[in-house]
Design an enzyme around this catalytic site. Sequence first.
Site, mmCIF file in Angstrom:
data_model
loop_
_atom_site.group_PDB
_atom_site.id
_atom_site.type_symbol
_atom_site.label_atom_id
_atom_site.label_comp_id
_atom_site.label_asym_id
_atom_site.label_seq_id
_atom_site.Cartn_x
_atom_site.Cartn_y
_atom_site.Cartn_z
ATOM 1 N N ASP A 471 0.860 -1.177 0.000
ATOM 2 C CA ASP A 471 0.000 0.000 0.000
ATOM 3 C C ASP A 471 0.900 1.232 0.000
ATOM 4 O O ASP A 471 2.087 1.139 0.350
ATOM 5 C CB ASP A 471 -0.898 -0.039 1.246
ATOM 6 C CG ASP A 471 -1.781 1.174 1.339
ATOM 7 O OD1 ASP A 471 -2.362 1.561 0.323
ATOM 8 O OD2 ASP A 471 -1.888 1.744 2.440
ATOM 9 N N ASP A 670 -1.419 -0.938 6.159
ATOM 10 C CA ASP A 670 -1.600 -0.464 7.541
ATOM 11 C C ASP A 670 -3.019 -0.051 7.868
ATOM 12 O O ASP A 670 -3.305 0.319 8.994
ATOM 13 C CB ASP A 670 -0.664 0.716 7.816
ATOM 14 C CG ASP A 670 -1.159 2.008 7.169
ATOM 15 O OD1 ASP A 670 -1.795 1.913 6.097
ATOM 16 O OD2 ASP A 670 -0.916 3.088 7.729
ATOM 17 N N ASP A 674 -6.970 -2.390 4.041
ATOM 18 C CA ASP A 674 -6.007 -3.419 3.634
ATOM 19 C C ASP A 674 -6.311 -4.787 4.254
ATOM 20 O O ASP A 674 -5.727 -5.792 3.842
ATOM 21 C CB ASP A 674 -4.579 -3.014 4.041
ATOM 22 C CG ASP A 674 -4.129 -1.731 3.360
ATOM 23 O OD1 ASP A 674 -4.385 -1.600 2.152
ATOM 24 O OD2 ASP A 674 -3.540 -0.872 4.026
#
Length: 782
Positions: A471, A670, A674
């Site tokens: 990410d 995080d 996700d």
Amino acid sequence: MTHEHSQGGHSGHTHRHDHASTGNDTDPVCGMTVKPDSPYRVIHAGHEYRFCSAKCQGKFETDPARYLAPETSQPSTEPAPVPGTEYTCPMHPEIRQIGPGTCPKCGMTLEPVMPGLEDEDNPELADFRRRFWWTLPLTVIVTAIAMSGGVFDPMLGAARPWVELALATPVVLWSGWPFFVRCAQSIGNRSPNMWTLIGLGVGAAYLYSVVATVAPEVFPASFRMGEHVAVYFEAAAVIISLTLLGQVLELKARSETGAAIKALLGLAPKTARRIRADGTEEDIPLTHVHPGDRLRIRPGEKVPVDGSVAEGESAVDESMLTGEPIPVTKRPGDKVIGATLNTSGALVMVAEKIGAQTMLSQIVQMVAQAQRSRAPMQRLADVVAGWFVIVVVLIALTTFVVWGLFGPQPSWAYGLINAVAVLIIACPCALGLATPMSVMVATGKAATQGVLFRDAAAIESLRKVDTLIVDKTGTLTEGRPAFHSVVAAPGGTEADVLRIAASLDQGSEHPLAQAIVSEARERGLALSTPDTFESSSGIGVRGTVDGQRVVLGNTALMDDERIDWRGLAERAEALRLEGASVMYLAAEGVLVGLIAVADPIKASTPEALDALRASGLRIIMATGDGLTTARAVGARLGIDEVYGEVKPADKNELVGKLQAEGHIVAMAGDGINDAPALARANVGIAMGTGTDVAMNSAHLTLVKGDLRGIATARSISVATVRNMHQNLVFAFLYNAAGVPIAAGVLYPAFGLLLSPLIAALAMSFSSASVVGNALRLGRKRI
């Protein structure tokens, strides 16, 4: 004693009665000493109870019985502990019981699920050590007599077997008694194990020798060596002594596998310095800290619990939890982690997480859970060990019969001694310990470097990963937007654009707004208070500043307000190509400028990505940000595969697509968005700086939120699996070679037989050597 917590809604329940006090100036909830004039009081069952705070008073009123039994002074800021320590088997983690003992499946000594901070000897280790040293002289003497080749015969004569019986009996029946108990338990539980073999082997040698001494006439000539029936008291005694020695070495080595957890537990300070409401200070036990308490941390002291800095500035050493060697400067508003070390300045913090909620407690729990998990690689060893003992007993019986029927004279004596050697040399524990010991050491080692594995399967899988999806926000970048630049429209100034935007944004809590306001204040601009403020979710904000109608947001907001933004469109696109987010500012319907805010890339990210590429990983970035911004960040970091405007479901589908193509996929993120992809990936990697949802979905957590931790974790994975392979290969080869040699396969060609004494020595050190090899991981530089 006063306390800064307000009375809140409990004040209506506090009355001043003339009932007799309990005579106890101790808070029945937290155990603190309370002054007689404390305003926090409750009358219950005719007695008055005083409290240090409204919070403790509220807890008492909810459930008085909990705090009045068995004694009123029991602290209760933490969940009531389960009486007694829970123990488990390192080979069979499903076995749990309160208090020490032995495993009903393998007979192995149980050990605490969570090692205590007290570095006391395992009681079984102390017991075995005592039995070993007290009977070792007897073993040495009986062995010297047996191996002397008749040197003592003139002195002892016909009494020699009786002397050996007298010397060996305390060794076998007292020192070896725990082994016979375990042997009986294994047979009763139908779980044959190492102790079954030792009990049968020693029992056979000792009982045979006793009968040969007491009634030698019952044995035929094939049992006699010369005029006497051969006795093997020395074999029984030596086997017991060497097994005790092996157990002492193994238990000592196994105790070291909990060193990492003990080290983590030892990090927590025992007390905290609380600032009372009146400004005075007091030192209190750590268990008496409440969320919201203001705590002072002086230079050289440890941060007591998790929280945020309220006053002061200092460098805090977080290396003990994150593995990051450079102290981090902490200022008001910054988060601090319990058990980290304040190095230079003084800080005042507000406690936020206490007890089991702190990061240290969560790390300890994760390490303990991972250490007790089973590696997939262990399945083969478990299958082999399940049949191992039965096969060995059959081989021993076959050895006895074949030697008795076809061996040289005294054939049955040879058969007995070789059968005992077969039983003794076999060691299923070496197979059972091959991977659990490696896992325990590796998870502890990883925790000291800021890497938390959820289980052994994650350790084993990580080294196979060939594709890493990352990410952007909070993983590659800081996750905290920072001011980038300001552009004024023709005829305006940058300072005016920033001042107007910051004045309007004072009413917003959005991270982008905070970045703009912070920059304006750093430049010393005089901000106005907005007369009105309105947030339009997703597109910007509106309001009135200094009598002017002001709007700040994206092109959609400008279009809604019918403001022509195209004059700065080219400049805005250039800023987006640099990875910045752009907001247009207009006043009274006229565009006055634009402001760019960027999420800065973590300083450690480029180095981390270089290390990961060097290890052969394919790097893919998937983010919810716009594609232009995502590609700009990807270009700066050398990431060619970039997916922008990705929703949580899209990330999940991307993981599944790559897995369908045959890739082993790791996902690093995080945020809550996700979590689905983290759970689906072969190895989900959460940033410790992210959300609890992400960390709960992941197989691996990086405490510092630094991608370099993935390279560290991968190195630990490779080293651990290599260590597991070494242990399994040793255990398999040891047993595959040892059992046939003990049975006498080398005798026809080379005339070599394996004495039960040598077999006992080899067996005793096999498990210890497996544990010792696992402990090398703790000393390995990663």
